[in-house]
Design a protein around this motif. Structure first.
Motif, mmCIF file in Angstrom:
data_model
loop_
_atom_site.group_PDB
_atom_site.id
_atom_site.type_symbol
_atom_site.label_atom_id
_atom_site.label_comp_id
_atom_site.label_asym_id
_atom_site.label_seq_id
_atom_site.Cartn_x
_atom_site.Cartn_y
_atom_site.Cartn_z
ATOM 1 N N ARG A 11 3.389 -3.115 -7.610
ATOM 2 C CA ARG A 11 3.385 -1.764 -6.798
ATOM 3 C C ARG A 11 4.710 -1.977 -5.640
ATOM 4 O O ARG A 11 4.401 -2.371 -4.546
ATOM 5 C CB ARG A 11 2.362 -1.497 -5.959
ATOM 6 N N PRO A 12 5.869 -1.844 -5.964
ATOM 7 C CA PRO A 12 6.976 -2.099 -4.869
ATOM 8 C C PRO A 12 6.753 -1.310 -3.756
ATOM 9 O O PRO A 12 6.308 -0.023 -3.830
ATOM 10 C CB PRO A 12 8.098 -1.652 -5.730
ATOM 11 N N VAL A 13 7.468 -1.743 -2.515
ATOM 12 C CA VAL A 13 7.043 -1.066 -1.667
ATOM 13 C C VAL A 13 7.786 0.209 -1.224
ATOM 14 O O VAL A 13 7.658 1.089 -0.460
ATOM 15 C CB VAL A 13 7.354 -2.067 -0.436
ATOM 16 N N ASN A 14 8.934 0.394 -2.247
ATOM 17 C CA ASN A 14 9.721 1.785 -2.091
ATOM 18 C C ASN A 14 9.403 2.704 -3.076
ATOM 19 O O ASN A 14 9.861 3.617 -3.096
ATOM 20 C CB ASN A 14 11.084 1.233 -2.480
ATOM 21 N N ARG A 15 8.240 2.444 -3.627
ATOM 22 C CA ARG A 15 7.638 3.350 -4.621
ATOM 23 C C ARG A 15 7.477 4.956 -3.751
ATOM 24 O O ARG A 15 6.870 4.831 -2.842
ATOM 25 C CB ARG A 15 6.242 3.091 -5.233
ATOM 26 N N GLY A 141 9.342 4.961 5.101
ATOM 27 C CA GLY A 141 10.699 4.501 4.567
ATOM 28 C C GLY A 141 11.693 3.883 5.878
ATOM 29 O O GLY A 141 12.400 2.922 5.395
ATOM 30 N N ILE A 142 11.220 3.934 7.072
ATOM 31 C CA ILE A 142 12.028 3.449 8.169
ATOM 32 C C ILE A 142 11.545 2.000 8.274
ATOM 33 O O ILE A 142 12.145 0.973 8.145
ATOM 34 C CB ILE A 142 11.753 4.275 9.481
ATOM 35 N N PHE A 143 10.102 1.870 8.043
ATOM 36 C CA PHE A 143 9.468 0.464 8.206
ATOM 37 C C PHE A 143 9.835 -0.446 7.030
ATOM 38 O O PHE A 143 10.096 -1.692 7.085
ATOM 39 C CB PHE A 143 7.951 0.564 8.323
ATOM 40 N N THR A 144 9.931 0.103 5.743
ATOM 41 C CA THR A 144 10.028 -0.484 4.633
ATOM 42 C C THR A 144 11.487 -0.452 4.166
ATOM 43 O O THR A 144 12.131 -1.296 3.194
ATOM 44 C CB THR A 144 9.440 0.143 3.456
ATOM 45 N N ARG A 145 12.487 0.259 4.956
ATOM 46 C CA ARG A 145 13.961 0.077 4.650
ATOM 47 C C ARG A 145 14.190 0.471 3.359
ATOM 48 O O ARG A 145 15.083 0.309 2.675
ATOM 49 C CB ARG A 145 14.497 -1.180 5.083
ATOM 50 N N VAL A 193 1.010 -1.066 6.728
ATOM 51 C CA VAL A 193 1.561 -1.204 5.317
ATOM 52 C C VAL A 193 2.963 -1.889 5.038
ATOM 53 O O VAL A 193 2.787 -2.641 4.222
ATOM 54 C CB VAL A 193 1.610 0.282 4.645
ATOM 55 N N ALA A 194 3.748 -1.470 6.044
ATOM 56 C CA ALA A 194 5.068 -2.256 5.868
ATOM 57 C C ALA A 194 5.034 -3.893 6.242
ATOM 58 O O ALA A 194 5.496 -4.521 5.669
ATOM 59 C CB ALA A 194 5.844 -1.673 6.891
ATOM 60 N N MET A 195 4.084 -4.048 7.155
ATOM 61 C CA MET A 195 3.781 -5.491 7.349
ATOM 62 C C MET A 195 3.181 -6.206 6.424
ATOM 63 O O MET A 195 3.484 -7.436 6.270
ATOM 64 C CB MET A 195 3.073 -5.554 9.077
ATOM 65 N N ALA A 196 2.079 -5.629 5.654
ATOM 66 C CA ALA A 196 1.487 -6.300 4.981
ATOM 67 C C ALA A 196 2.413 -6.485 3.621
ATOM 68 O O ALA A 196 2.384 -7.580 2.767
ATOM 69 C CB ALA A 196 0.164 -5.319 4.192
ATOM 70 N N GLY A 197 3.345 -5.528 3.289
ATOM 71 C CA GLY A 197 4.250 -5.675 2.323
ATOM 72 C C GLY A 197 5.151 -6.868 2.617
ATOM 73 O O GLY A 197 5.604 -7.708 1.429
#
Length: 212
Positions: A11-15, A141-145, A193-197
């Motif tokens: 489950r990639p973070v950019n899905r 998307g900002i947090f996960t870039r 979610v972003a921090m966990a990723g």
């Protein structure tokens, strides 16, 4: 002996779409059907289920945090929330069902607590959760870039951007507090979610399976 390469993340973070679209569709459709069944029961009996909503600053109304998003004042109220629940709820499941449950629970509880602390009267409706999903989708998307998620955010903003005005006081019959705290909870959930990723990505990859 052969060493198999480590499997890539499932489950990639950019899905931007759920990993299991069929499951996601069933979940959000099931939730929507539940909302309609509750409203139908309320109208047929009538049961006055709205009384189980959030009553601000009263201990007797605290349990309304659990029930309020499932209840609606009128059919028109429910119809107005239906499309956001279906679309935003589906897209918010891009990280999988488990993550969606965590994100939704965060929004559900924080939005409800905010209404209980600051609301002006009996409050029901799923719009606080919908606002939370929208905010989550807009900022993740900002947090996960992630350019993909930012692209989806742009599309959602163009279609539902005006909905964000609902976080401001104005219409006395609309709980702007639920919208505001729901949106804030969505931003917070996106950050979690972003921090966990990032923590997961920083862990050393497993060496893989060794076959003898």
């Amino acid at each position: 002996m052969d060493t198999l390469p480590a499997k890539p993340a499932e489950r990639p973070v950019n899905r931007v779409l759920p990993p299991n679209p069929g499951q996601a569709a069933i979940v959000v459709a099931g939730l929507t059907v539940l909302l309609y069944l509750i409203e139908l029961i309320d109208r047929i009996l009538p049961a006055n289920l709205e009384r189980f909503g959030i009553v601000p600053r009263r201990l007797s109304g605290l349990d309304g945090i659990v029930w309020a998003p499932l209840l609606h004042g009128t059919w028109g109220h429910l119809l107005a929330n239906t499309l956001p629940v279906l679309v935003l709820g589906f897209l918010a499941m891009a990280g999988g069902l488990g993550q969606w449950i965590s994100v939704t629970a965060t929004i559900w509880v924080i939005s409800g607590i905010g209404v209980w602390l600051t609301g002006g009267g009996l409050t029901v409706g799923a719009s606080g959760v919908a606002f939370g999903w929208l905010a989550f989708l807009l900022v993740r998307g900002i947090f996960t870039r992630s350019l993909l998620q930012l692209g989806v955010a742009v599309v959602l903003f163009l279609y539902w951007g005006g909905m964000l005005l609902g976080v401001l006081p104005g219409n006395p019959g609309v709980s702007w507090q639920g919208h505001l705290f729901g949106a804030a909870a969505g931003v917070l959930a996106a950050w979690f979610v972003a921090m966990a990723g990032r923590r997961a990505a920083s862990k050393p990859a497993p060496a893989g399976d060794i076959l003898g």
